[in-house]
Scaffold this active site. Structure first.
Site, PDB file in Angstrom:
ATOM      1  N   SER A  64       0.874  -1.299  -0.031  1.00  0.00           N
ATOM      2  CA  SER A  64      -0.004  -0.288   0.175  1.00  0.00           C
ATOM      3  C   SER A  64       0.890   1.176   0.127  1.00  0.00           C
ATOM      4  O   SER A  64       0.290   2.346  -0.168  1.00  0.00           O
ATOM      5  CB  SER A  64      -0.864  -0.011   1.056  1.00  0.00           C
ATOM      6  N   LYS A  67       0.562   3.418  -2.943  1.00  0.00           N
ATOM      7  CA  LYS A  67      -0.594   4.263  -3.250  1.00  0.00           C
ATOM      8  C   LYS A  67      -0.510   5.990  -3.209  1.00  0.00           C
ATOM      9  O   LYS A  67      -0.808   6.425  -4.171  1.00  0.00           O
ATOM     10  CB  LYS A  67      -1.775   3.992  -2.076  1.00  0.00           C
ATOM     11  N   TYR A 191      -3.086  -3.074 -10.261  1.00  0.00           N
ATOM     12  CA  TYR A 191      -3.092  -2.621  -8.826  1.00  0.00           C
ATOM     13  C   TYR A 191      -2.116  -3.746  -8.083  1.00  0.00           C
ATOM     14  O   TYR A 191      -1.311  -3.015  -7.511  1.00  0.00           O
ATOM     15  CB  TYR A 191      -4.332  -2.589  -8.376  1.00  0.00           C
ATOM     16  N   TYR A 243      -5.084   4.613   7.701  1.00  0.00           N
ATOM     17  CA  TYR A 243      -6.577   3.992   7.699  1.00  0.00           C
ATOM     18  C   TYR A 243      -7.359   4.154   9.133  1.00  0.00           C
ATOM     19  O   TYR A 243      -7.315   5.581   9.247  1.00  0.00           O
ATOM     20  CB  TYR A 243      -6.237   2.308   7.654  1.00  0.00           C
ATOM     21  N   VAL A 261       1.199  -3.790   3.979  1.00  0.00           N
ATOM     22  CA  VAL A 261       1.256  -4.929   4.495  1.00  0.00           C
ATOM     23  C   VAL A 261       2.233  -5.708   4.800  1.00  0.00           C
ATOM     24  O   VAL A 261       2.343  -6.825   5.476  1.00  0.00           O
ATOM     25  CB  VAL A 261      -0.156  -5.677   4.081  1.00  0.00           C
TER      26      VAL A 261
HETATM   27  N1  GLN Z   1      -1.915  -5.413  -2.028  1.00  0.00           N
HETATM   28  C1  GLN Z   1      -2.401  -5.093  -0.726  1.00  0.00           C
HETATM   29  C2  GLN Z   1      -3.921  -5.458  -0.907  1.00  0.00           C
HETATM   30  O1  GLN Z   1      -4.898  -4.690  -1.689  1.00  0.00           O
HETATM   31  C3  GLN Z   1      -2.031  -3.945  -0.108  1.00  0.00           C
HETATM   32  C4  GLN Z   1      -2.682  -3.401   1.051  1.00  0.00           C
HETATM   33  C5  GLN Z   1      -1.807  -2.833   2.031  1.00  0.00           C
HETATM   34  O2  GLN Z   1      -0.665  -2.881   2.052  1.00  0.00           O
HETATM   35  N2  GLN Z   1      -2.362  -2.500   3.318  1.00  0.00           N
HETATM   36  O3  GLN Z   1      -4.778  -5.925   0.050  1.00  0.00           O
END
Ligand code: GLN
Length: 423
Positions: A64, A67, A191, A243, A261
């Protein structure tokens, strides 16, 4: 002399090391297999110095943390209006993978939750790119932020695609609302490829430093995205990057940030530094446990909270006095430091007090090291109004802090190197 910062980083890393709480992400099988004991941290200054300690050269997937950077690319490729029409900027207060869209428009609430990030991926590059070209656009852009060519972890990518039911569900909902216009599956694949880009903690620190440095990579010197885009991205990171823990983070750490994550975490402190940490065990929000502890330490040890109130503007007027007497007297306002709006307001008030009998007035900028745009305009307006009131205005500006001063309509200034020359 032994460098100080690596020693400091090593000490803080040692303090958080024993904490084995949390779990690596389990929903992507390949990530669950990662070594949970890894621990690294890196600082990248906007001057281009990178300090890394611990496992700061180990590669892991960006997840993430991609992003905010993909958001920056979409904003610069498609412009603010077309991106904002499809993705909002409101904190959701929900988990990163929540299936939630704005009730009236169907827009994802923000670009940091998966719904927003999947949409943002589809908005990178020109509209007519095919899925592979779009992935290449993102990879190229992320590489520019890092200052080196990055690559993908195909195993993690394949593993995430196998269990990507939730992201596919989100994408189909977005398609149903007309937010996504193409086939949802290749968009989710793109993505997921974006999330599978491999980075080190050092790379992440440099990427964050590029944001902290108004979009210019401090190592390569490349202007990766425009400054206006960076302000937008940092604002959204500040309110939505963590988040459903964003509020705690904003108050306790106070640095625009983004977690992933795989265990990465970045923070960008505007004008100062990019910080990154890596530790795979996550808390219930999906944020790295030891990463959060490290950031709490960095923020309090180094006063890095963005809401930390800077030293007051009162110090801007160093002295205000009259040299000599009679018609040849000179009123001198000696200024100092960095001048912004509040400092300029102090100068305006000092200037209001100047009696009309003191014809000659010098504003001494010798000790001013910076002046922002609004302060410069206010100082020139002071000069203009003083001229209209019958004063002769001098700017003592040996280093051209205000180049080509033009006070406008009816104003006049004479630039000199030292006020001694006037007495
Ligand atoms: N690729 C992961 C997902 O879409 C990224 C989520 C994250 O890093 N919080 O679930």
């Amino acid at each position: 002399m032994r460098p100080i910062i690596p020693d400091y980083l090593a000490e803080v890393l040692g303090d958080v090391e024993p904490d084995a709480s949390g779990e690596p992400a389990g929903y992507i099988p390949e990530l669950a297999a990662a070594d949970p004991d890894r621990l690294g941290a890196a600082f990248a200054t906007i001057g281009g110095e990178v300090y890394g300690v611990g496992d700061s050269d180990i590669e892991f997937t960006i997840q993430s943390i991609s992003k905010p950077f993909a958001y920056a690319l979409a904003l610069s490729d498609r412009g603010f209006d077309s991106v904002l029409a499809k993705v909002g900027v409101e904190p959701s207060g929900e988990a990163f993978n929540e299936i939630s869209l704005e009730s009236d428009t169907g827009r994802p609430l923000n670009p940091m939750i998966n719904a927003g990030a999947i949409t943002v991926h589809s908005l990178t590059g020109a509209e007519d790119l095919n899925p592979a070209e779009r992935v290449e656009r993102v990879l190229h852009g992320l590489s520019a932020f890092a200052g080196r060519r990055l690559r993908m972890d195909e195993a993690v990518c394949a593993s995430e695609m196998e269990t990507a039911h939730r992201n596919l569900a989100i994408a189909h909902m977005l398609r149903g609302h007309g937010i996504l216009t193409g086939d949802p599956r290749p968009i989710v694949e793109g993505y997921v490829r974006q999330c599978s880009v491999l980075v080190t903690t050092r790379d992440l620190a440099v990427m964050a430093a590029t944001l902290a440095n108004r979009g210019r990579n401090p190592l390569s010197g490349d202007q990766v995205v425009p400054e206006t885009v960076v302000r937008q991205v940092l604002s959204v990171m500040f309110s939505c990057g963590m988040y459903d823990a964003a509020g705690d983070w904003a108050t306790q750490v106070g640095i625009p940030a983004k977690s992933g994550v795989a265990g990465g975490l970045i923070g960008a402190l505007p004008g100062q530094i990019g910080i990154a940490t890596f530790s795979p065990r996550l808390d219930r929000h999906g944020n790295s446990v030891r990463g959060v502890s490290l950031f709490e330490r960095f923020s309090s040890d180094m006063g890095l909270h963005v809401m930390e109130v800077p030293a007051a503007a009162r110090a801007v007027v160093r002295s205000h006095h009259v040299v000599g007497s009679g018609p040849g007297a000179l009123r001198v306002l000696r200024l100092q430091g960095g001048i912004g709006f509040a400092g300029a307001e102090r100068i305006v008030r000092e200037a209001e007090e100047i009696p009309s009998s003191d014809v000659r007035v010098a504003l001494d900028l010798t000790r001013v090291h910076s002046i922002d745009d609004v302060a410069r305009r206010m100082v020139l307006e002071v000069a203009r109004r003083l001229t209209l009131d019958g004063h002769e205005v001098y700017l003592v500006d040996p280093e051209s802090i205000i180049p080509d001063p033009d006070p406008g309509d009816g104003g006049r200034v004479t630039v000199v190197d030292t006020w001694n020359a006037l007495t």
